[in-house]
Design a protein around this motif. Structure first.
Motif, short mmCIF file in Angstrom:
data_model
loop_
_atom_site.label_atom_id
_atom_site.label_comp_id
_atom_site.label_asym_id
_atom_site.label_seq_id
_atom_site.Cartn_x
_atom_site.Cartn_y
_atom_site.Cartn_z
N ALA A 184 0.98 -1.11 0.07
CA ALA A 184 -0.12 -0.03 -0.05
C ALA A 184 0.83 1.27 0.00
CB ALA A 184 -1.01 0.02 0.90
N VAL A 185 0.25 2.29 -0.46
CA VAL A 185 0.93 3.52 -0.55
C VAL A 185 -0.09 4.60 0.35
CG1 VAL A 185 1.52 5.72 -1.98
CG2 VAL A 185 2.37 3.30 -2.83
N ALA A 186 0.75 5.22 1.19
CA ALA A 186 -0.08 6.23 1.84
C ALA A 186 0.06 7.79 1.43
CB ALA A 186 -0.01 5.96 3.42
N ASN A 237 -2.16 8.69 16.89
CA ASN A 237 -3.46 8.84 16.70
C ASN A 237 -3.48 9.05 15.04
OD1 ASN A 237 -4.90 7.80 18.91
ND2 ASN A 237 -4.61 9.70 19.72
N PHE A 238 -4.30 8.22 14.12
CA PHE A 238 -4.40 8.66 12.88
C PHE A 238 -5.99 8.33 12.42
CE2 PHE A 238 -0.80 5.96 14.14
CZ PHE A 238 0.32 6.74 13.65
N THR A 239 -6.25 8.88 11.28
CA THR A 239 -7.50 8.69 10.50
C THR A 239 -7.04 8.52 9.13
OG1 THR A 239 -8.64 10.05 11.86
CG2 THR A 239 -9.84 9.51 10.05
N ILE A 240 -7.51 6.86 8.50
CA ILE A 240 -7.10 6.79 7.04
C ILE A 240 -8.54 6.79 6.45
CG2 ILE A 240 -5.24 5.81 7.68
CD1 ILE A 240 -6.68 3.01 7.36
N THR A 241 -8.50 7.16 5.06
CA THR A 241 -9.56 6.83 4.12
C THR A 241 -9.00 6.28 2.98
OG1 THR A 241 -10.73 9.22 4.79
CG2 THR A 241 -11.22 8.12 2.59
N GLN A 242 -9.56 5.08 2.63
CA GLN A 242 -9.22 3.99 1.87
C GLN A 242 -9.93 4.04 0.66
OE1 GLN A 242 -7.27 1.18 1.67
NE2 GLN A 242 -7.96 1.03 -0.46
N ILE A 243 -8.95 4.34 -0.62
CA ILE A 243 -9.61 4.49 -2.00
C ILE A 243 -10.00 3.13 -2.31
CG2 ILE A 243 -9.11 5.33 -4.45
CD1 ILE A 243 -7.06 7.40 -2.84
N ASP A 244 -11.06 2.75 -3.14
CA ASP A 244 -11.15 1.61 -3.86
C ASP A 244 -9.96 1.13 -4.58
OD1 ASP A 244 -12.26 -0.64 -5.26
OD2 ASP A 244 -14.06 0.45 -5.82
N PRO A 245 -9.54 -0.11 -4.34
CA PRO A 245 -8.43 -0.47 -4.92
C PRO A 245 -8.65 -0.63 -6.68
CG PRO A 245 -8.73 -1.88 -2.91
CD PRO A 245 -10.08 -0.95 -2.98
N ALA A 255 -9.54 1.28 -8.25
CA ALA A 255 -9.35 2.92 -8.80
C ALA A 255 -7.90 3.20 -8.89
CB ALA A 255 -10.09 3.95 -8.21
N THR A 256 -7.12 2.51 -8.10
CA THR A 256 -5.75 2.74 -8.19
C THR A 256 -4.75 1.49 -8.64
OG1 THR A 256 -5.78 2.03 -5.79
CG2 THR A 256 -6.10 4.07 -6.22
N PRO A 257 -4.39 1.47 -9.94
CA PRO A 257 -3.54 0.35 -10.41
C PRO A 257 -2.31 0.39 -9.48
CG PRO A 257 -3.31 2.39 -11.70
CD PRO A 257 -4.32 2.59 -10.86
N ALA A 258 -1.74 -0.83 -9.49
CA ALA A 258 -0.80 -1.44 -8.60
C ALA A 258 -1.04 -2.15 -7.21
CB ALA A 258 0.50 -0.17 -8.45
N ASP A 259 -2.05 -1.32 -6.47
CA ASP A 259 -2.65 -1.85 -5.50
C ASP A 259 -3.18 -1.02 -4.39
OD1 ASP A 259 -2.93 -3.86 -3.36
OD2 ASP A 259 -1.26 -4.94 -4.12
N ARG A 260 -3.00 -1.09 -3.22
CA ARG A 260 -3.87 -0.26 -2.36
C ARG A 260 -3.15 1.08 -2.19
NH1 ARG A 260 -4.80 -0.39 4.04
NH2 ARG A 260 -6.88 0.02 4.25
#
Length: 301
Positions: free
Chosen positions: A84-86, A126-134, A136-141
């Motif tokens: 994954a890439v953040a 502490n963190f907040t993450i928002t996941q993009i639908d995989p 829609a993002t070639p290569a992975d998460r």
């Protein structure tokens, strides 16, 4: 121009089946690896490798399989590597609308944390993450990461590395169709796409200087035959489906110091054109290049 709410690259998640072995490998490569952290809600554990540029590497292992870590469990059933890439964001919830409008569906933002041991006692990062639908993002998460307590993550005493690494200089993606992949990341990150023959480079609108902390990291997208020159027929090119996050480039302060650290590691290292390269078999599935004065032509001549 990037999507509103995305300000650069934050960190790369390197998933591993054996977190102790991953910690030891990256320590041997000359990195200062932070003590193990535990994501209590996600049931995962990590070590980080921090840089003064405001970027970092995360070595991630699963402690207990849960729906929240299902992506990483599925990834690890296939291989280790960059899972994954953040991306950086000042507000993971506010970015939902702009992402959706731009054609990047997202899941509900998730809040979580991990304890950090400090001289005065333990505190929670502490963190907040928002996941993009995989899809829609070639290569992975790809996901957005908001840091509520950055002072607990980037500790000054943990950002000096024996190999001289000072920050992420590029993310490398192997792809059969560099045009399509580069276009997606240009849309997410902004900047322009530069044509390098069978390779494409997503250049940030404002390239960061070392230590700036803005996360403006280029993305190099190339066919495996171009990247083979840099990583000498890395076995991942023959076994991993395209496209995938192949590796990354690190800027170093002193290449002599870097070479000494890599020689000490006894991992195979390829040296040429001012770049030192370590293959995926030595770095938990990720290909690494170290360079002082980085020129993309050193990787894709």
């Amino acid at each position: 121009m990037s999507i509103d709410g995305i300000t650069g690259l934050d960190h790369l998640v390197i998933a591993t089946r054996d977190l102790d072995a991953a910690r030891d490998a990256y320590t041997r490569l000359g990195f200062t690896v932070t003590p193990r952290g535990h994501h209590t809600q996600l049931k995962s554990a990590n070590h980080t490798i921090l840089f003064p540029t405001g970027t970092y590497l995360e070595l991630l292992g699963i402690e207990e399989q849960r729906p929240a870590n299902a992506h990483y469990a599925a990834f690890l059933r296939q291989r280790e590597g960059i899972a994954a890439v953040a991306l950086k964001t000042p507000d993971a919830r506010a970015a939902v609308g702009p992402l959706t409008a731009a054609g990047f569906p997202v899941s509900e933002p998730v809040d979580f944390g991990r304890p950090v041991d400090l001289p005065g006692g333990s505190r929670d990062a502490n963190f907040t993450i928002t996941q993009i639908d995989p899809a829609a993002t070639p290569a992975d998460r790809v996901f957005l990461c908001q840091h509520h307590t950055p002072d607990l993550v980037w500790r000054p005493d943990q950002m000096v590395h024996a190999n001289g690494a000072t920050g992420l200089e590029a993310l490398v993606i192997a792809a059969a169709d560099p045009d399509a992949v580069a276009a997606t990341y240009a849309k997410l990150l902004g900047g322009t796409v530069t044509d390098r023959g069978s390779a494409r480079v997503v250049e940030p609108a404002h390239k960061s200087s070392v230590g700036s902390g803005d996360g403006q990291v280029p993305v190099l997208v190339a066919t495996p035959d171009r990247l083979n020159w840099a990583w000498t027929a890395d076995p991942a090119f023959a076994t991993v489906a395209l496209p995938f996050f192949a590796g990354f480039v690190l800027r170093v302060a002193d290449p002599v110091k870097t070479q000494q650290a890599l020689q000490k590691s006894k991992f195979p290292t390829v040296v040429g054109e001012g770049v030192l390269r370590v293959g995926s078999a030595s770095a938990c599935g990720a290909m690494i290049a170290f360079a002082q004065d980085f020129d993309l032509n050193s990787l894709i001549p």
